[in-house]
Design a protein around this motif. Structure first.
Motif, PDB file in Angstrom:
ATOM      1  N   UNK A 180      -1.339   3.762   6.542  1.00 47.79           N
ATOM      2  CA  UNK A 180      -1.716   4.508   5.348  1.00 47.79           C
ATOM      3  C   UNK A 180      -2.660   5.658   5.617  1.00 47.79           C
ATOM      4  N   UNK A 181      -2.448   6.354   6.720  1.00 48.23           N
ATOM      5  CA  UNK A 181      -3.277   7.515   7.032  1.00 48.23           C
ATOM      6  C   UNK A 181      -2.367   8.657   7.486  1.00 48.23           C
ATOM      7  N   UNK A 235     -12.317   2.705   6.473  1.00 46.26           N
ATOM      8  CA  UNK A 235     -11.777   1.335   6.442  1.00 46.26           C
ATOM      9  C   UNK A 235     -12.063   0.585   7.733  1.00 46.26           C
ATOM     10  N   UNK A 236     -13.288   0.754   8.269  1.00 44.31           N
ATOM     11  CA  UNK A 236     -13.625   0.135   9.551  1.00 44.31           C
ATOM     12  C   UNK A 236     -13.438  -1.382   9.483  1.00 44.31           C
ATOM     13  N   UNK A 237     -12.971  -1.954  10.592  1.00 47.77           N
ATOM     14  CA  UNK A 237     -12.644  -3.367  10.641  1.00 47.77           C
ATOM     15  C   UNK A 237     -12.584  -3.804  12.109  1.00 47.77           C
ATOM     16  N   UNK A 238     -12.489  -5.120  12.349  1.00 43.88           N
ATOM     17  CA  UNK A 238     -12.271  -5.586  13.726  1.00 43.88           C
ATOM     18  C   UNK A 238     -10.927  -5.087  14.248  1.00 43.88           C
ATOM     19  N   UNK A 239     -10.918  -4.674  15.507  1.00 48.34           N
ATOM     20  CA  UNK A 239      -9.725  -4.133  16.139  1.00 48.34           C
ATOM     21  C   UNK A 239      -9.410  -4.886  17.429  1.00 48.34           C
ATOM     22  N   UNK A 240      -8.118  -4.973  17.735  1.00 46.96           N
ATOM     23  CA  UNK A 240      -7.711  -5.515  19.032  1.00 46.96           C
ATOM     24  C   UNK A 240      -8.246  -4.607  20.138  1.00 46.96           C
ATOM     25  N   UNK A 250      -9.045   1.621  11.845  1.00 46.37           N
ATOM     26  CA  UNK A 250      -7.784   0.963  12.210  1.00 46.37           C
ATOM     27  C   UNK A 250      -6.812   1.870  12.955  1.00 46.37           C
ATOM     28  N   UNK A 251      -6.895   3.183  12.752  1.00 45.91           N
ATOM     29  CA  UNK A 251      -5.958   4.097  13.408  1.00 45.91           C
ATOM     30  C   UNK A 251      -6.082   4.052  14.923  1.00 45.91           C
ATOM     31  N   UNK A 305      -4.316  -7.122  11.483  1.00 39.42           N
ATOM     32  CA  UNK A 305      -5.157  -6.468  10.488  1.00 39.42           C
ATOM     33  C   UNK A 305      -5.144  -7.189   9.141  1.00 39.42           C
ATOM     34  N   UNK A 306      -4.549  -8.368   9.101  1.00 41.29           N
ATOM     35  CA  UNK A 306      -4.566  -9.141   7.860  1.00 41.29           C
ATOM     36  C   UNK A 306      -5.966  -9.675   7.607  1.00 41.29           C
TER      37      UNK A 306
END
Length: 286
Positions: free
Chosen positions: A238-239, A169-174, A202-203, A117-118
């Motif tokens: 952080x959730x 905080x949507x982002x690319x996920x594995x 991310x969660x 997640x970096x």
């Protein structure tokens, strides 16, 4: 090129392009062939070739290309549904967890998650939206007739719909992070393999840890372990712990649906049995 007879799945053109001198089939799954190959410079690499029903894993290749080795194995080269990958070895976190314990295992997962997640560049357009990823759950929950399973799938679908309607905080996920998909490289430490390549909250990226390792039934349904994982992952992401738990429950329902695509009943599939047992225990913590 020498090796076993199945290596003919690697086209000669790619064998020349990637300087492969020998190849050995190490996995034949419903979605792909996986080979360990030796290159002409005597180094080792992995070749993954998706089968027709494995094309849904193409976004995973895009995810690896985007990560460029940060937190995951490096994608060295790619040709359509075939790719050449860094060979990080065979020691996975499931095996090491048996030796080192749950606390060690969770620390590794947290470190890998932080790397995955970096910061990176722009997200690859090929990634699968998280709501699309849950299609099997939404579809089956509407039509399931099994008296025990139906209310669980409806609850899981309801939880998933609420979460997916309020992603942050949507982002690319594995998208498939668990103990068997984290391996140890002698050169680079713990790395993720076999991503789904998703885009969303991310969660969700820790949801699959709750139902793993496969076969660790007593741990999977242990309330203390579930609570510990909720705390560990809520801190790193952080959730709220509630959000972590809800994604775990939603994923359990989705995983059951996937398992039942190749099984007649929950009792006939180990993964479905374990995920349903987890759901029954974890849902009481809401």
């Amino acid at each position: 090129m020498s090796g076993n007879q199945s290596q003919t799945s690697i086209p000669d053109e790619l064998a020349r392009r990637w300087s492969i001198s020998s190849a050995f089939l190490i996995a034949d799954t419903p979605s792909s062939f996986v080979y360990r190959v030796t290159l002409f410079n005597r180094s080792s690499a992995i070749v993954k070739i998706l089968k027709p029903n494995g094309m849904g894993e193409l976004p995973g290749m895009a995810f690896l290309e985007w990560r460029a080795g940060s937190g995951a194995v490096r994608l060295i080269d790619r040709a359509d549904h075939m790719c050449l990958l860094e060979d990080a070895g065979d020691l996975n976190l499931r095996t090491e967890r048996l030796l080192q314990g749950e606390t060690f295992s969770n620390a590794v997962i947290v470190d890998v998650l932080k790397d995955l997640h970096s910061a990176g560049g722009s997200a690859p357009p090929e990634l699968t939206p998280l709501r699309q990823h849950f299609h099997a759950l939404f579809k089956r929950a509407q039509h399931e007739t099994d008296a025990e399973l139906s209310p669980r799938l409806r609850q899981a679908a309801s939880i998933a719909d609420e979460l997916l309607s309020h992603q942050t905080s949507v982002r690319p996920l594995h998208g498939d992070l668990h103990h068997d998909n984290i391996i140890h490289s002698n050169d680079r430490g713990w790395l993720a393999i076999d991503p789904q390549g998703l885009f969303g909250d991310p969660a969700y990226d820790v949801a699959n840890v709750f139902g793993n390792p496969l076969g660790a039934f007593d741990d999977i349904i242990d309330v203390a372990r579930i609570s510990d994982l909720m705390t560990v992952f809520s801190n790193v992401l952080g959730c709220s712990e509630d959000k972590i738990l809800r994604y775990a429950l939603a994923h359990a329902g989705l995983s059951i649906c996937w398992s039942l695509e190749s099984a007649d009943s929950v009792s006939g599939n180990q993964n479905a049995r374990e995920r349903l047992a987890f759901f029954n225990v974890a849902a009481r913590l809401l």
